[in-house]
Design a protein around this motif. Structure first.
Motif, short mmCIF file in Angstrom:
data_model
loop_
_atom_site.label_atom_id
_atom_site.label_comp_id
_atom_site.label_asym_id
_atom_site.label_seq_id
_atom_site.Cartn_x
_atom_site.Cartn_y
_atom_site.Cartn_z
N ALA A 15 0.84 -1.19 0.00
CA ALA A 15 0.00 0.00 0.00
C ALA A 15 0.88 1.24 0.00
O ALA A 15 1.83 1.33 0.78
CB ALA A 15 -0.91 -0.01 1.21
N ASN A 21 -2.22 1.11 -4.37
CA ASN A 21 -1.27 0.01 -4.17
C ASN A 21 -0.32 -0.05 -5.36
O ASN A 21 -0.65 0.39 -6.45
CB ASN A 21 -2.00 -1.34 -4.06
N GLU A 54 -3.02 -4.23 -8.76
CA GLU A 54 -2.33 -5.32 -8.09
C GLU A 54 -2.84 -6.70 -8.49
O GLU A 54 -2.29 -7.72 -8.08
CB GLU A 54 -2.41 -5.15 -6.57
#
Length: 123
Positions: A15, A21, A54
């Motif tokens: 993060a 992220n 992500e």
């Protein structure tokens, strides 16, 4: 700029702030050359970031060969000893997976999309 290399570890996600992220990974890039008639190989380890989501991280596993498009960025930081430091990082914009991972089951759990390569899904 493009680089091709082998992932030296599974990708990780960290993060950056509450709503952002970044996926991080390291690739080994080999360079073959001759020196005094003898064939030699040199390896450079390149730290990479991928900011476009992500969801690709489970696909980026140790041993996989990837071709990356992006650009180099210079990053400055201060060491634990208070010394100013700097390094280069490859900011990845596109990832093409050239081989499958070395793991037995290289498909993350819950992926229901059949026939879609991760590089097509996430770039």
């Amino acid at each position: 700029m493009e680089i091709t290399g082998r992932l030296v570890a599974d990708a990780t996600v960290r993060a950056v702030n509450a709503d952002k992220n970044v996926t991080g990974f390291r690739v080994a890039v080999n360079r073959n050359y001759k020196s005094q008639g003898e064939q030699k190989q040199e390896t450079a380890f390149v730290d990479c970031t991928y900011w476009r989501g992500e969801g690709i991280a489970p696909y980026l596993t140790k041993g996989m060969v990837v071709q990356l498009s992006g650009f180099m960025t210079a990053e400055a930081w201060v060491s634990r000893d208070g010394e100013p430091m700097a390094g280069l990082r490859f900011r990845t914009e596109e990832i093409n997976m050239l081989t499958r991972s070395g793991k037995q089951d290289d498909k993350p759990a819950g992926n229901k999309k059949q026939g879609l390569r991760p590089s097509e899904q996430f770039n």
